[in-house]
Design a protein around this motif. Structure first.
Motif, PDB file in Angstrom:
ATOM      1  N   ALA A 165     -11.858   9.843  -5.572  1.00 47.90           N
ATOM      2  CA  ALA A 165     -12.325   8.814  -6.512  1.00 47.90           C
ATOM      3  C   ALA A 165     -11.317   7.666  -6.577  1.00 47.90           C
ATOM      4  N   VAL A 166     -10.039   7.998  -6.618  1.00 47.20           N
ATOM      5  CA  VAL A 166      -8.997   6.959  -6.637  1.00 47.20           C
ATOM      6  C   VAL A 166      -9.036   6.155  -5.335  1.00 47.20           C
ATOM      7  N   THR A 167      -9.219   6.843  -4.213  1.00 47.21           N
ATOM      8  CA  THR A 167      -9.272   6.154  -2.925  1.00 47.21           C
ATOM      9  C   THR A 167     -10.483   5.227  -2.849  1.00 47.21           C
ATOM     10  N   LEU A 168     -11.637   5.694  -3.328  1.00 54.25           N
ATOM     11  CA  LEU A 168     -12.815   4.828  -3.353  1.00 54.25           C
ATOM     12  C   LEU A 168     -12.613   3.636  -4.279  1.00 54.25           C
ATOM     13  N   GLY A 169     -11.919   3.865  -5.401  1.00 54.15           N
ATOM     14  CA  GLY A 169     -11.595   2.762  -6.313  1.00 54.15           C
ATOM     15  C   GLY A 169     -10.693   1.732  -5.646  1.00 54.15           C
ATOM     16  N   LEU A 170      -9.672   2.210  -4.933  1.00 59.67           N
ATOM     17  CA  LEU A 170      -8.785   1.293  -4.206  1.00 59.67           C
ATOM     18  C   LEU A 170      -9.549   0.530  -3.128  1.00 59.67           C
ATOM     19  N   SER A 171     -10.478   1.223  -2.467  1.00 54.20           N
ATOM     20  CA  SER A 171     -11.293   0.587  -1.434  1.00 54.20           C
ATOM     21  C   SER A 171     -12.178  -0.500  -2.048  1.00 54.20           C
ATOM     22  N   PHE A 172     -12.744  -0.225  -3.215  1.00 56.56           N
ATOM     23  CA  PHE A 172     -13.572  -1.211  -3.909  1.00 56.56           C
ATOM     24  C   PHE A 172     -12.743  -2.431  -4.298  1.00 56.56           C
ATOM     25  N   VAL A 173     -11.537  -2.198  -4.824  1.00 58.83           N
ATOM     26  CA  VAL A 173     -10.645  -3.308  -5.200  1.00 58.83           C
ATOM     27  C   VAL A 173     -10.312  -4.142  -3.963  1.00 58.83           C
ATOM     28  N   TYR A 174     -10.044  -3.458  -2.846  1.00 58.84           N
ATOM     29  CA  TYR A 174      -9.739  -4.178  -1.603  1.00 58.84           C
ATOM     30  C   TYR A 174     -10.926  -5.044  -1.168  1.00 58.84           C
ATOM     31  N   MET A 175     -12.126  -4.471  -1.202  1.00 59.37           N
ATOM     32  CA  MET A 175     -13.314  -5.219  -0.776  1.00 59.37           C
ATOM     33  C   MET A 175     -13.570  -6.434  -1.678  1.00 59.37           C
TER      34      MET A 175
ATOM     35  N   VAL B 237     -11.014  -9.115  -0.722  1.00 57.75           N
ATOM     36  CA  VAL B 237     -11.366  -9.801   0.523  1.00 57.75           C
ATOM     37  C   VAL B 237     -12.555 -10.728   0.302  1.00 57.75           C
ATOM     38  N   TYR B 238     -13.526 -10.301  -0.492  1.00 59.92           N
ATOM     39  CA  TYR B 238     -14.693 -11.133  -0.780  1.00 59.92           C
ATOM     40  C   TYR B 238     -14.292 -12.399  -1.547  1.00 59.92           C
ATOM     41  N   LEU B 239     -13.441 -12.237  -2.556  1.00 63.24           N
ATOM     42  CA  LEU B 239     -13.034 -13.395  -3.364  1.00 63.24           C
ATOM     43  C   LEU B 239     -12.150 -14.354  -2.577  1.00 63.24           C
ATOM     44  N   LEU B 240     -11.306 -13.818  -1.706  1.00 63.69           N
ATOM     45  CA  LEU B 240     -10.415 -14.672  -0.922  1.00 63.69           C
ATOM     46  C   LEU B 240     -11.114 -15.287   0.287  1.00 63.69           C
ATOM     47  N   GLN B 241     -12.269 -14.725   0.681  1.00 65.36           N
ATOM     48  CA  GLN B 241     -13.015 -15.202   1.851  1.00 65.36           C
ATOM     49  C   GLN B 241     -12.122 -15.284   3.088  1.00 65.36           C
ATOM     50  N   GLY B 242     -11.475 -14.171   3.394  1.00 71.36           N
ATOM     51  CA  GLY B 242     -10.606 -14.140   4.569  1.00 71.36           C
ATOM     52  C   GLY B 242     -10.165 -12.723   4.880  1.00 71.36           C
ATOM     53  N   TRP B 243      -9.209 -12.604   5.767  1.00 74.09           N
ATOM     54  CA  TRP B 243      -8.614 -11.326   6.174  1.00 74.09           C
ATOM     55  C   TRP B 243      -9.659 -10.372   6.756  1.00 74.09           C
ATOM     56  N   TYR B 244     -10.626 -10.940   7.494  1.00 77.17           N
ATOM     57  CA  TYR B 244     -11.684 -10.115   8.079  1.00 77.17           C
ATOM     58  C   TYR B 244     -11.155  -9.246   9.216  1.00 77.17           C
TER      59      TYR B 244
ATOM     60  N   ILE C  43      -5.601   1.848   3.241  1.00 78.30           N
ATOM     61  CA  ILE C  43      -6.134   0.870   2.285  1.00 78.30           C
ATOM     62  C   ILE C  43      -5.001   0.099   1.614  1.00 78.30           C
ATOM     63  N   LEU C  44      -3.931   0.800   1.242  1.00 74.67           N
ATOM     64  CA  LEU C  44      -2.794   0.131   0.597  1.00 74.67           C
ATOM     65  C   LEU C  44      -2.106  -0.853   1.544  1.00 74.67           C
ATOM     66  N   VAL C  45      -1.957  -0.474   2.813  1.00 81.18           N
ATOM     67  CA  VAL C  45      -1.340  -1.380   3.791  1.00 81.18           C
ATOM     68  C   VAL C  45      -2.240  -2.595   4.011  1.00 81.18           C
ATOM     69  N   ALA C  46      -3.551  -2.378   4.110  1.00 81.09           N
ATOM     70  CA  ALA C  46      -4.479  -3.499   4.293  1.00 81.09           C
ATOM     71  C   ALA C  46      -4.443  -4.437   3.085  1.00 81.09           C
ATOM     72  N   THR C  47      -4.359  -3.852   1.890  1.00 83.45           N
ATOM     73  CA  THR C  47      -4.255  -4.680   0.683  1.00 83.45           C
ATOM     74  C   THR C  47      -2.967  -5.494   0.701  1.00 83.45           C
ATOM     75  N   LEU C  48      -1.878  -4.884   1.122  1.00 81.58           N
ATOM     76  CA  LEU C  48      -0.598  -5.587   1.230  1.00 81.58           C
ATOM     77  C   LEU C  48      -0.701  -6.737   2.227  1.00 81.58           C
ATOM     78  N   CYS C  49      -1.428  -6.529   3.319  1.00 86.25           N
ATOM     79  CA  CYS C  49      -1.591  -7.577   4.330  1.00 86.25           C
ATOM     80  C   CYS C  49      -2.316  -8.799   3.780  1.00 86.25           C
ATOM     81  N   THR C  50      -3.182  -8.601   2.777  1.00 91.19           N
ATOM     82  CA  THR C  50      -3.928  -9.743   2.222  1.00 91.19           C
ATOM     83  C   THR C  50      -3.033 -10.684   1.418  1.00 91.19           C
TER      84      THR C  50
END
Length: 196
Positions: free
Chosen positions: A45-55, A58-65, A129-136
Motif C-alpha cells: 500500500a505504501v509502495t502504491l501510494g509512492l507510485s501515485f505521488v510519483y505519477m 510527473v503529470y504536474l511537471l509535464q516532463g521526465w517521461y 520509485i524513490l530514485v525516480a522521484t529523486l531524478c525529477t
C-alpha cells in the motif's frame, strides 16, 4: 597491514565518526525493514501510494517521461523475475541432477520457489520509485521526448514479454501464484467430556 589501514578506521585504530554514523544508519534501516517484513499488504500500500505521488508529480511537471519509461522497464524486469522459478525448468531438461518441477500427477510435489522473492521484489520496486522521484528534482534527467511513442513501445514490450512468460509457464506447468496452502481438518470432537 597495520591496525589503522583497514576501511573505516581512523589514525588511532578506532572507527571514524563518519563510518560509525553510516553503520548506525544502516542498522536502523535494516531494523525498519525487519519490522515491515510480516506486513505485506501495508508495504505494498505504501509502495502504491509512492507510485501515485510519483505519477502525479510527473503529470504536474509535464516532463521526465524517459525516467518514467526507465522505471516501467525496471518494474517489468522485477515482475518477470518474480514470476519465474529460481531454477529454470528448460535448463533442467538436459541434466538429471537437481530438483525440477513435477510434470506428472504421481511425481513428488515441490513448492514453487521464485527467482525474486516477494520481499526483495517490494524492496527493489520501492527503491526504484524513490530514485525516480529523486531524478525529477534534476533538470538534467528531463530529456525531451514524444511520450506517446514511449507509452506504445512499453505496452508492446509488456505484451510480448508477458506472452513469452505465460508460454513458459504453460510449457513447464508451473503457477507462480497460490491462493493459500491446503488445510487439512482433523476429526471434530463431538463427544461429551466426563467430569471426575
Amino acid at each position: 597491514m597495520s591496525e589503522g589501514d583497514s576501511v573505516g578506521d581512523s589514525v588511532h585504530g578506532k572507527p571514524s565518526v563518519v563510518y560509525r554514523f553510516f553503520t548506525r544508519l544502516g542498522q536502523i534501516y535494516q531494523s525498519w525493514l525487519d519490522r515491515s517484513t510480516p506486513h505485506t499488504a501495508m508495504r505494498w500500500a505504501v509502495t502504491l501510494g509512492l507510485s501515485f505521488v510519483y505519477m502525479v508529480r510527473v503529470y504536474l511537471l509535464q516532463g521526465w517521461y524517459i525516467v518514467t519509461y526507465a522505471l516501467g522497464i525496471y518494474h517489468l524486469n522485477l515482475f518477470i523475475a518474480f514470476l519465474s522459478p529460481k531454477v529454470d525448468p528448460s535448463l533442467m531438461e538436459d541434466s538429471d541432477d537437481g530438483p525440477s518441477l513435477p510434470t506428472k500427477q504421481n511425481e513428488e510435489f515441490r513448492p514453487f520457489i521464485r527467482r525474486l522473492p516477494e520481499f526483495k521484489f517490494w524492496h527493489a520496486a520501492t527503491k526504484g520509485i524513490l530514485v525516480a522521484t529523486l531524478c525529477t528534482f534534476f533538470e538534467a534527467f528531463n530529456v525531451p521526448v514524444f511520450w506517446p511513442i514511449l507509452v506504445m513501445y512499453f505496452i508492446t514490450l509488456f505484451c510480448i514479454t508477458m506472452k513469452r512468460q505465460i508460454k513458459h509457464m504453460v510449457k513447464y506447468r508451473y503457477i507462480p501464484f497460490t491462493h493459500g496452502k491446503r488445510t487439512y481438518k482433523g476429526k471434530e470432537d463431538a463427544g461429551k467430556t466426563f467430569a471426575s
